[in-house]
Design a protein around this motif. Structure first.
Motif, short mmCIF file in Angstrom:
data_model
loop_
_atom_site.label_atom_id
_atom_site.label_comp_id
_atom_site.label_asym_id
_atom_site.label_seq_id
_atom_site.Cartn_x
_atom_site.Cartn_y
_atom_site.Cartn_z
N THR A 2 -0.81 -3.78 10.94
CA THR A 2 -1.31 -3.68 12.31
C THR A 2 -0.14 -3.80 13.28
O THR A 2 0.88 -4.42 12.99
N LYS A 3 -0.29 -3.21 14.44
CA LYS A 3 0.70 -3.41 15.49
C LYS A 3 0.53 -4.81 16.05
O LYS A 3 -0.59 -5.28 16.23
N PRO A 4 1.63 -5.52 16.32
CA PRO A 4 1.52 -6.87 16.89
C PRO A 4 0.69 -6.85 18.16
O PRO A 4 0.90 -6.01 19.03
N SER A 5 -0.25 -7.78 18.26
CA SER A 5 -1.10 -7.83 19.45
C SER A 5 -0.50 -8.76 20.49
O SER A 5 0.38 -9.57 20.21
N MET A 62 -0.55 -11.53 16.77
CA MET A 62 -1.18 -11.33 15.48
C MET A 62 -0.55 -10.11 14.81
O MET A 62 -0.38 -9.06 15.42
N GLU A 63 -0.17 -10.26 13.54
CA GLU A 63 0.36 -9.15 12.76
C GLU A 63 -0.14 -9.31 11.34
O GLU A 63 0.02 -10.37 10.73
N TYR A 64 -0.74 -8.26 10.83
CA TYR A 64 -1.44 -8.33 9.54
C TYR A 64 -0.96 -7.18 8.66
O TYR A 64 -0.85 -6.03 9.11
N ALA A 65 -0.66 -7.47 7.40
CA ALA A 65 -0.16 -6.44 6.50
C ALA A 65 -0.88 -6.51 5.16
O ALA A 65 -1.15 -7.61 4.64
N GLN A 66 -1.16 -5.35 4.62
CA GLN A 66 -1.71 -5.21 3.27
C GLN A 66 -0.78 -4.30 2.47
O GLN A 66 -0.41 -3.23 2.95
N VAL A 67 -0.42 -4.73 1.27
CA VAL A 67 0.51 -3.97 0.45
C VAL A 67 0.01 -3.91 -0.98
O VAL A 67 -0.49 -4.91 -1.51
N THR A 68 0.14 -2.76 -1.59
CA THR A 68 -0.10 -2.62 -3.02
C THR A 68 1.22 -2.26 -3.69
O THR A 68 1.88 -1.28 -3.30
N LEU A 69 1.62 -3.06 -4.67
CA LEU A 69 2.82 -2.80 -5.46
C LEU A 69 2.40 -2.29 -6.83
O LEU A 69 1.59 -2.92 -7.51
N LYS A 70 2.95 -1.16 -7.23
CA LYS A 70 2.75 -0.65 -8.58
C LYS A 70 4.05 -0.83 -9.33
O LYS A 70 5.11 -0.36 -8.88
N PHE A 71 3.98 -1.50 -10.47
CA PHE A 71 5.18 -1.82 -11.23
C PHE A 71 5.45 -0.76 -12.30
O PHE A 71 4.55 0.00 -12.68
#
Length: 332
Positions: free
Chosen positions: A197-200, A204-213
């Motif tokens: 998300t862009k900082p409000s 507030m700043e929110y991140a979701q990440v998927t790592l594939k190994f």
């Protein structure tokens, strides 16, 4: 061993408390541009207080320096300290770009001094216990995991966090802890996919990440600046014979479940605490000092820290373009 501390903010004070009570260690000097901050760190560590770091180094002649400065200043100070022949313990992340992190490593190697990057999560007892449980096969073969890390939006004098050009944002500064730990569990990352998300204006700043190994295993990571509650960490590691869960708000030890029949006042910057008698921040710096004294390799290497920076940059890139990013060559 004589050690100095450059930067007496949140992390600098943690170092001052721990080094000040560590056997065989003398905190010779502490320095901060804010005199009051330097004086506070000096009071708890027994060191001399300075506002000029070059004057401090000249007068105190330390063997090792702890760099607890904002991320965008890491490279400049590490290169300078290496040139002076001083060992360096630097807070994470190593740098804001992979090139800078590699340059820091090369400079220290050329001068024959040690460089350590403070990825402290590897020293938290519950995380280390989970790592050991996975390695021992208690849950069979670990195949996927979820990691969450929530904290308040940095406040007060630490407003440099709000500038992504100086902090790298929530992924580089906060989530990088779980990026490093996930790699410790699963090995090298093949690709990443991220949303941020862009900082409000409210912070507030929110991140979701998927790592594939490379192994095919998957880890989902969540990082959140702006959480209204206490600093919270959670993880769940799933294997084909069981699962390991941890929630810093619910339990003080791991929740390990295996299949039947299977053997086996608001701080400016919030930092996680450990519910055990062991202080991971103390254990971390003690480990680094022992590595200097004995010539041992650390639990977390500079190469590990460089890879964590590279992965965090790839995550930020993925969030920008809205597509997965394959690893290899992401450097800005």
């Amino acid at each position: 061993m004589k050690i100095a501390i450059i930067g007496c903010g949140t992390m600098g004070m943690i170092y001052a408390h721990n080094l000040g009570k560590m056997p065989g260690v003398q905190v010779s000097g502490v320095v901060d541009l804010i005199q009051e901050s330097a004086d506070q760190a000096a009071a708890v560590s027994g060191a001399a207080s300075y506002t000029d770091w070059e004057e401090m180094l000249e007068k105190e002649q330390p063997e090792t320096v702890a760099v607890c400065l904002p991320t965008y200043l890491h490279k400049t100070f590490v290169l300078n300290l290496a040139q002076r022949g001083l060992h360096v313990i630097c807070e994470k992340p190593a740098a804001l770009t992979l090139e800078d992190a590699i340059e820091m490593e090369a400079a220290c190697s050329k001068q024959g001094v040690r460089l350590f990057i403070g990825h402290v999560v590897r020293f938290f007892p519950n995380y280390r216990n989970a790592f050991d449980q996975v390695r021992s096969g208690k849950i069979g073969e670990a195949k996927m995991a979820q990691f969450k890390r929530y904290g308040s939006y940095p406040q007060g004098v630490d407003l440099w966090y709000h500038d992504r050009a100086k902090s790298g944002g929530v992924i580089m500064d906060l989530m990088i802890h779980d990026i490093d730990f996930a790699c410790w569990i699963f090995g090298d990352v093949e690709s990443v996919y991220a949303s941020v998300t862009k900082p409000s204006l409210s912070g507030m700043e929110y991140a979701q990440v998927t790592l594939k190994f490379s192994s095919g295993d998957i880890a989902n990571l969540t990082g959140f600046w702006g959480y209204p509650g206490p600093f919270t960490t959670q993880f769940e590691i799933s294997g084909n014979e069981g699962i390991i869960r941890f929630d810093s708000n619910q339990v003080q030890s791991l929740d390990l479940k295996v299949l039947s029949g299977v053997n086996g006042q608001i701080d400016a910057v919030q930092v996680p605490t450990s519910p055990t008698l062991h202080d991971p921040y103390y254990d971390e710096v003690k480990h680094f000092i022992e590595c200097i004294r004995e010539g041992n390799e650390p639990i977390v290497s500079v190469a590990d820290a460089c890879r964590a920076v590279e992965i965090a940059l790839a995550c930020n890139r993925s969030a920008q373009i809205g597509l997965p990013v394959c690893m290899g060559g992401i450097s800005s």
